[in-house]
Motif scaffolding. Sequence first.
Motif, short mmCIF file in Angstrom:
data_model
loop_
_atom_site.label_atom_id
_atom_site.label_comp_id
_atom_site.label_asym_id
_atom_site.label_seq_id
_atom_site.Cartn_x
_atom_site.Cartn_y
_atom_site.Cartn_z
N GLY A 115 6.49 -46.57 14.26
CA GLY A 115 5.09 -46.24 14.50
C GLY A 115 4.75 -44.77 14.31
N ALA A 116 5.61 -43.88 14.79
CA ALA A 116 5.29 -42.45 14.72
C ALA A 116 5.13 -41.99 13.28
CB ALA A 116 6.38 -41.63 15.42
N ASP A 248 -4.81 -47.23 15.30
CA ASP A 248 -3.39 -47.35 15.59
C ASP A 248 -3.16 -48.70 16.25
OD1 ASP A 248 -0.80 -47.24 16.46
OD2 ASP A 248 -0.95 -45.26 17.39
N LYS A 277 6.43 -52.26 15.41
CA LYS A 277 6.80 -53.20 16.47
C LYS A 277 6.64 -54.68 16.06
CE LYS A 277 5.55 -49.84 20.09
NZ LYS A 277 6.42 -49.61 21.21
C1 LIG Z 1 0.02 -47.12 20.00
C2 LIG Z 1 1.34 -46.57 19.57
N1 LIG Z 1 1.41 -45.81 18.48
C3 LIG Z 1 2.58 -45.30 18.04
C4 LIG Z 1 3.75 -45.53 18.71
C5 LIG Z 1 5.04 -44.94 18.22
O1 LIG Z 1 5.83 -45.92 17.65
P1 LIG Z 1 7.42 -45.68 17.45
O2 LIG Z 1 8.02 -45.55 18.80
O3 LIG Z 1 7.84 -46.90 16.67
O4 LIG Z 1 7.58 -44.45 16.63
C6 LIG Z 1 3.73 -46.34 19.86
C7 LIG Z 1 4.98 -46.61 20.62
O5 LIG Z 1 4.98 -47.12 21.71
C8 LIG Z 1 2.51 -46.86 20.30
O6 LIG Z 1 2.42 -47.61 21.40
#
Ligand SMILES: Cc1ncc(COP(=O)(O)O)c(C=O)c1O
Length: 449
Positions: A115-116, A248, A277
Amino acid sequence: MSGMSDREQVVADDRAHVFHSWSAQGKISPLPIASAEGAWFADYDGNRYLDLGSQLVNANLGHQHPDLVAAITEQAQRLCTVAPAFANDKRGELARLIAERTPGDLDSVFFTNGGADAIEHAVRTARLHTGRHKVLSAYRSYHGGTAGAMTLTGEPRRWGSEPGMPGVVRFFGPYPYRSAFHAADAAEECERALAHLEQVFELEGPHNVAAVLLETIVGTNGVLVPPDGYLAGVRELCDRYGALMICDEVMVGFGRVGEWFAVDAWGVTPDLITFAKGVNSGYVPLGGVAISRAVARSFEDRPYPGGLTYSGHPLACAAGVASIQVFERDGILDHVRTLGSEVVEPALTDLAARHPSVGEVRGRGLMWAVELVRDRGTREPLVPFNATGPDAEPMTKVADACKDRGAWPFTAMNRVHLAPPLVISAEELKEGIAAIDAALDVADTYVTG
Ligand SMILES: Cc1ncc(COP(=O)(O)O)c(C=O)c1O
């Protein structure tokens, strides 16, 4: 031979060598997990726990889903990895299946590892497409642990990484229960939150704003479901000022709220959607950005300046293809909607009526929060904002009471969240809610008002 039991070996290795996320390393004792299946996981002592948080709201199809395991196994036997510059069958198929399910013409997919990095690439894309640099992001949001995503994050996990990326300006999103706008109801909150965002645009110079980034439904920061009209209003502001709208959906996409994408619940089409996810239940790390045609066209003749070795990893994409097939075959979206409206909503409403510590319950599909307070009148939270140590003890006790009843909760600040695997049965769900019910007896002991 060390003479240690399996459990002891796991604990010894973990404590000696594993550096954990977000933690004071000397103050944690992670539970060793031996196995998992469906909506359950088990430790080495044979204790089973109902997974009320889906491993950070990730394992949407639950644990060890046979179709996903088979897809990964088959892919592993055929082709484990391939560089992103080549074409690959599973990568292409997953991109097509996602494009067919995103709203509007979000027809291109850039795959990331999670996600990041999806957020990093969405923001880079928006900046390059618009030629502007500012990004408006919401307080009470989480967008990931990399440098840019941390800066865009609107909650305390950001603090330790500051100062961050330049060009990020934060705004307040709607939160009717704790309104930043002194709004009396959801409609007023919507109107005032939009007027506030408009003002932020004006004060920052709309010609500088590349994008508004927001979680369609705020996840870890409270399951904040936007009032009707809010997302459409943000869309209108972005259109008016020539900024992109980035939703997001890392936490809420892929069925979590009974829709392929949460924006579908309000019929709003952003320019970019980030996901991760639930796209493949996290069996192999995968994230991505779904990109509208107009934005993708920006990179028709000039190269996109970014990439990742594992972009569109075949094992991850094979799991993603299988996941979408399972969703369709097993009617997962309908299952989530039914459980949300027929099991969770009435059960949590009942808990709210019986437990004075419940300030509010809110959510959609299989993503809910029970917000706990000491006093319903003043809405004083059960624990202070961002509490740690002894201040956080009431929530620790609530979580422990839930675990004692065989359900592993997802707690955040003064809330118990309910976000189990989407394959959970109605009976299992009721069992989980019964555990929360018992845990709320503990929360009730702190009520003062
Ligand atoms: C809304 C949202 N965006 C981004 C992320 C980041 O995802 P990742 O941990 O896969 O990098 C998360 C992680 O919980 C999230 O809940």
